[in-house]
Scaffold this motif. Structure first.
Motif, PDB file in Angstrom:
ATOM      1  N   ALA A  93       0.830  -1.219   0.000  1.00 27.07           N
ATOM      2  CA  ALA A  93       0.000   0.000   0.000  1.00 27.07           C
ATOM      3  C   ALA A  93       0.856   1.257   0.000  1.00 27.07           C
ATOM      4  O   ALA A  93       0.602   2.199   0.764  1.00 27.07           O
ATOM      5  CB  ALA A  93      -0.968  -0.013   1.177  1.00 27.07           C
ATOM      6  N   THR A  94       1.847   1.287  -0.874  1.00 27.17           N
ATOM      7  CA  THR A  94       2.733   2.449  -0.921  1.00 27.17           C
ATOM      8  C   THR A  94       1.990   3.709  -1.348  1.00 27.17           C
ATOM      9  O   THR A  94       2.432   4.824  -1.051  1.00 27.17           O
ATOM     10  CB  THR A  94       3.905   2.192  -1.883  1.00 27.17           C
ATOM     11  N   HIS A  95       0.848   3.552  -2.022  1.00 25.36           N
ATOM     12  CA  HIS A  95       0.053   4.716  -2.426  1.00 25.36           C
ATOM     13  C   HIS A  95      -0.534   5.445  -1.213  1.00 25.36           C
ATOM     14  O   HIS A  95      -0.986   6.588  -1.333  1.00 25.36           O
ATOM     15  CB  HIS A  95      -1.075   4.292  -3.373  1.00 25.36           C
ATOM     16  N   MET A  96      -0.510   4.778  -0.055  1.00 26.13           N
ATOM     17  CA  MET A  96      -1.004   5.396   1.175  1.00 26.13           C
ATOM     18  C   MET A  96       0.114   6.070   1.961  1.00 26.13           C
ATOM     19  O   MET A  96      -0.106   6.560   3.064  1.00 26.13           O
ATOM     20  CB  MET A  96      -1.688   4.337   2.049  1.00 26.13           C
ATOM     21  N   GLY A  97       1.298   6.082   1.384  1.00 24.76           N
ATOM     22  CA  GLY A  97       2.418   6.722   2.054  1.00 24.76           C
ATOM     23  C   GLY A  97       3.118   5.854   3.077  1.00 24.76           C
ATOM     24  O   GLY A  97       3.868   6.366   3.927  1.00 24.76           O
ATOM     25  N   THR A  98       2.894   4.539   3.026  1.00 26.48           N
ATOM     26  CA  THR A  98       3.578   3.650   3.956  1.00 26.48           C
ATOM     27  C   THR A  98       5.084   3.717   3.710  1.00 26.48           C
ATOM     28  O   THR A  98       5.538   3.779   2.571  1.00 26.48           O
ATOM     29  CB  THR A  98       3.097   2.203   3.788  1.00 26.48           C
ATOM     30  N   ARG A  99       5.835   3.672   4.780  1.00 26.08           N
ATOM     31  CA  ARG A  99       7.277   3.865   4.700  1.00 26.08           C
ATOM     32  C   ARG A  99       7.968   2.519   4.464  1.00 26.08           C
ATOM     33  O   ARG A  99       8.532   1.904   5.368  1.00 26.08           O
ATOM     34  CB  ARG A  99       7.785   4.544   5.967  1.00 26.08           C
ATOM     35  N   VAL A 100       7.893   2.061   3.231  1.00 21.35           N
ATOM     36  CA  VAL A 100       8.528   0.811   2.836  1.00 21.35           C
ATOM     37  C   VAL A 100       9.576   1.139   1.786  1.00 21.35           C
ATOM     38  O   VAL A 100       9.267   1.739   0.753  1.00 21.35           O
ATOM     39  CB  VAL A 100       7.493  -0.187   2.261  1.00 21.35           C
ATOM     40  N   THR A 101      10.807   0.752   2.024  1.00 21.22           N
ATOM     41  CA  THR A 101      11.897   1.105   1.128  1.00 21.22           C
ATOM     42  C   THR A 101      11.919   0.203  -0.100  1.00 21.22           C
ATOM     43  O   THR A 101      11.420  -0.935  -0.058  1.00 21.22           O
ATOM     44  CB  THR A 101      13.250   0.989   1.841  1.00 21.22           C
ATOM     45  N   PRO A 102      12.501   0.673  -1.198  1.00 22.17           N
ATOM     46  CA  PRO A 102      12.679  -0.190  -2.370  1.00 22.17           C
ATOM     47  C   PRO A 102      13.444  -1.465  -2.040  1.00 22.17           C
ATOM     48  O   PRO A 102      13.165  -2.524  -2.605  1.00 22.17           O
ATOM     49  CB  PRO A 102      13.453   0.697  -3.337  1.00 22.17           C
ATOM     50  N   ALA A 103      14.404  -1.372  -1.127  1.00 24.23           N
ATOM     51  CA  ALA A 103      15.172  -2.556  -0.747  1.00 24.23           C
ATOM     52  C   ALA A 103      14.268  -3.602  -0.089  1.00 24.23           C
ATOM     53  O   ALA A 103      14.416  -4.812  -0.333  1.00 24.23           O
ATOM     54  CB  ALA A 103      16.298  -2.168   0.202  1.00 24.23           C
ATOM     55  N   THR A 104      13.338  -3.144   0.737  1.00 20.46           N
ATOM     56  CA  THR A 104      12.410  -4.071   1.379  1.00 20.46           C
ATOM     57  C   THR A 104      11.525  -4.751   0.344  1.00 20.46           C
ATOM     58  O   THR A 104      11.291  -5.970   0.404  1.00 20.46           O
ATOM     59  CB  THR A 104      11.534  -3.328   2.405  1.00 20.46           C
ATOM     60  N   ILE A 105      11.041  -3.987  -0.610  1.00 24.98           N
ATOM     61  CA  ILE A 105      10.197  -4.549  -1.670  1.00 24.98           C
ATOM     62  C   ILE A 105      10.977  -5.583  -2.473  1.00 24.98           C
ATOM     63  O   ILE A 105      10.488  -6.690  -2.750  1.00 24.98           O
ATOM     64  CB  ILE A 105       9.659  -3.426  -2.578  1.00 24.98           C
ATOM     65  N   ASP A 106      12.209  -5.255  -2.855  1.00 27.81           N
ATOM     66  CA  ASP A 106      13.039  -6.187  -3.624  1.00 27.81           C
ATOM     67  C   ASP A 106      13.303  -7.462  -2.826  1.00 27.81           C
ATOM     68  O   ASP A 106      13.301  -8.571  -3.386  1.00 27.81           O
ATOM     69  CB  ASP A 106      14.361  -5.529  -4.004  1.00 27.81           C
ATOM     70  N   THR A 107      13.525  -7.312  -1.535  1.00 23.11           N
ATOM     71  CA  THR A 107      13.788  -8.478  -0.690  1.00 23.11           C
ATOM     72  C   THR A 107      12.597  -9.415  -0.660  1.00 23.11           C
ATOM     73  O   THR A 107      12.746 -10.648  -0.774  1.00 23.11           O
ATOM     74  CB  THR A 107      14.139  -8.031   0.744  1.00 23.11           C
ATOM     75  N   GLU A 108      11.389  -8.870  -0.523  1.00 24.67           N
ATOM     76  CA  GLU A 108      10.206  -9.729  -0.473  1.00 24.67           C
ATOM     77  C   GLU A 108       9.958 -10.414  -1.811  1.00 24.67           C
ATOM     78  O   GLU A 108       9.514 -11.562  -1.839  1.00 24.67           O
ATOM     79  CB  GLU A 108       8.970  -8.919  -0.094  1.00 24.67           C
ATOM     80  N   ILE A 109      10.246  -9.743  -2.899  1.00 24.72           N
ATOM     81  CA  ILE A 109      10.107 -10.378  -4.215  1.00 24.72           C
ATOM     82  C   ILE A 109      11.075 -11.545  -4.325  1.00 24.72           C
ATOM     83  O   ILE A 109      10.704 -12.651  -4.776  1.00 24.72           O
ATOM     84  CB  ILE A 109      10.339  -9.354  -5.344  1.00 24.72           C
ATOM     85  N   ARG A 110      12.325 -11.332  -3.923  1.00 26.86           N
ATOM     86  CA  ARG A 110      13.314 -12.415  -3.994  1.00 26.86           C
ATOM     87  C   ARG A 110      12.921 -13.582  -3.096  1.00 26.86           C
ATOM     88  O   ARG A 110      13.096 -14.755  -3.471  1.00 26.86           O
ATOM     89  CB  ARG A 110      14.694 -11.893  -3.594  1.00 26.86           C
ATOM     90  N   ARG A 111      12.388 -13.280  -1.931  1.00 33.97           N
ATOM     91  CA  ARG A 111      11.947 -14.356  -1.044  1.00 33.97           C
ATOM     92  C   ARG A 111      10.836 -15.175  -1.699  1.00 33.97           C
ATOM     93  O   ARG A 111      10.835 -16.412  -1.622  1.00 33.97           O
ATOM     94  CB  ARG A 111      11.460 -13.774   0.282  1.00 33.97           C
ATOM     95  N   SER A 112       9.898 -14.498  -2.316  1.00 35.75           N
ATOM     96  CA  SER A 112       8.799 -15.202  -2.974  1.00 35.75           C
ATOM     97  C   SER A 112       9.293 -16.072  -4.123  1.00 35.75           C
ATOM     98  O   SER A 112       8.813 -17.194  -4.328  1.00 35.75           O
ATOM     99  CB  SER A 112       7.756 -14.205  -3.480  1.00 35.75           C
ATOM    100  N   LEU A 113      10.263 -15.571  -4.859  1.00 30.35           N
ATOM    101  CA  LEU A 113      10.799 -16.316  -5.993  1.00 30.35           C
ATOM    102  C   LEU A 113      11.684 -17.479  -5.551  1.00 30.35           C
ATOM    103  O   LEU A 113      11.979 -18.370  -6.365  1.00 30.35           O
ATOM    104  CB  LEU A 113      11.589 -15.378  -6.915  1.00 30.35           C
TER     105      LEU A 113
END
Length: 272
Positions: free
Chosen positions: A165-185
């Motif tokens: 929900a980054t459109h709501m201004g949640t403070r999630v870094t690009p690094a965190t997003i990339d990490t979760e994608i890699r974990r899922s893969l």
């Protein structure tokens, strides 16, 4: 650490930290136990024992060709709890892990469990049927599975912003997003597909109605992966001793984007 499941001899990985009352963390679909990295240090600091399971096909666990149905995955959870002889357990789950926890209680009872906390859980029932018209049409579920088979890296990437929900201004870094994608893969493609399919077809309505332990539901109002009207708002109405806390600006990944609030709410629930 590893143990062998009594059902089919699959070797599953787990982590076990600390002492005190045990909290068993059950990860969401496609994610290994590493997803709980913002919860484990917090609860260790508060004197709890933290046990984390990599479900079959995930993380460092074996990748068998079968056993991805909800009943077997619930039995895997039971196998871990019995292997460690855990008592007075607090079960904490995310997303598809919620269905596993509910089915575990239905199949194995609550003798070893004192409380349950579920984040963005995929219960009570996702699939649209004659007696569940609010559910997701089967053809849409199959379309998602086709997308995962075709290019799951793109699928996870395309959904990553709404997941947090980054459109709501949640403070999630690009690094965190990339990490979760890699974990899922990192999860096997067979497990990714089969667990997704099985979770969508798992009807937990009767299981929820029979629960005897206190249940805390945490859910983001902005959750686009598991809309709150389809899941937790229905679950709280059919589950005895359940309470729902809604996070107005959170998406599906609230365990990360709203970690501090999630941790505090679970701790308050445990102590209540």
């Amino acid at each position: 650490m590893y143990f062998t499941t009594p059902t089919d001899g699959t070797t599953l990985a787990y982590e076990d930290y600390g002492t005190g009352t045990p909290i068993v963390f059950v990860a969401g679909w496609s994610l290994p136990s590493d997803m709980w990295e913002r919860q484990v240090p917090f609860f260790l600091d508060h004197g709890y024992r933290c046990v984390l399971l990599d479900r079959r096909g995930h993380g460092r666990s074996d990748r068998p060709t079968s056993g991805y149905d909800t009943d077997t995955r619930a039995d895997d959870l039971a196998g871990l709890i019995e292997h460690l002889d855990l008592r007075d357990v607090i079960l904490v789950s995310h997303s598809g892990g919620g269905a596993e926890v509910v089915r575990y209680l239905a199949r194995h009872g609550a003798d070893r469990v004192q409380r349950v906390a579920m984040l963005a859980a995929t219960v009570p029932f996702l699939l649209q049927t004659e007696d569940n018209p609010i559910g997701i049409p089967g053809e849409l579920i199959e379309a998602t599975l086709t997308d995962l088979k075709t290019d799951r890296a793109r699928w996870f990437t395309d959904l990553s912003q709404s997941y947090f929900a980054t459109h709501m201004g949640t403070r999630v870094t690009p690094a965190t997003i990339d990490t979760e994608i890699r974990r899922s893969l990192s999860t096997s493609i067979v497990s990714t597909i089969e667990v997704q399919r099985e979770t969508a077809h798992t009807d937990c309505r009767a299981d929820l109605a029979a629960l005897t332990v206190p249940v805390l539901l945490l859910h983001g109002v902005q959750d686009q992966q598991m809309p709150i009207d389809l899941t937790s708002r229905r679950t709280v109405e059919m589950t005895p001793n359940a309470v729902l806390k809604e996070y107005l600006d959170a998406g599906h990944g609230l365990y990360s984007s709203h970690a501090a609030q999630v941790n505090a709410d679970i701790l308050d629930f445990i102590k209540s």
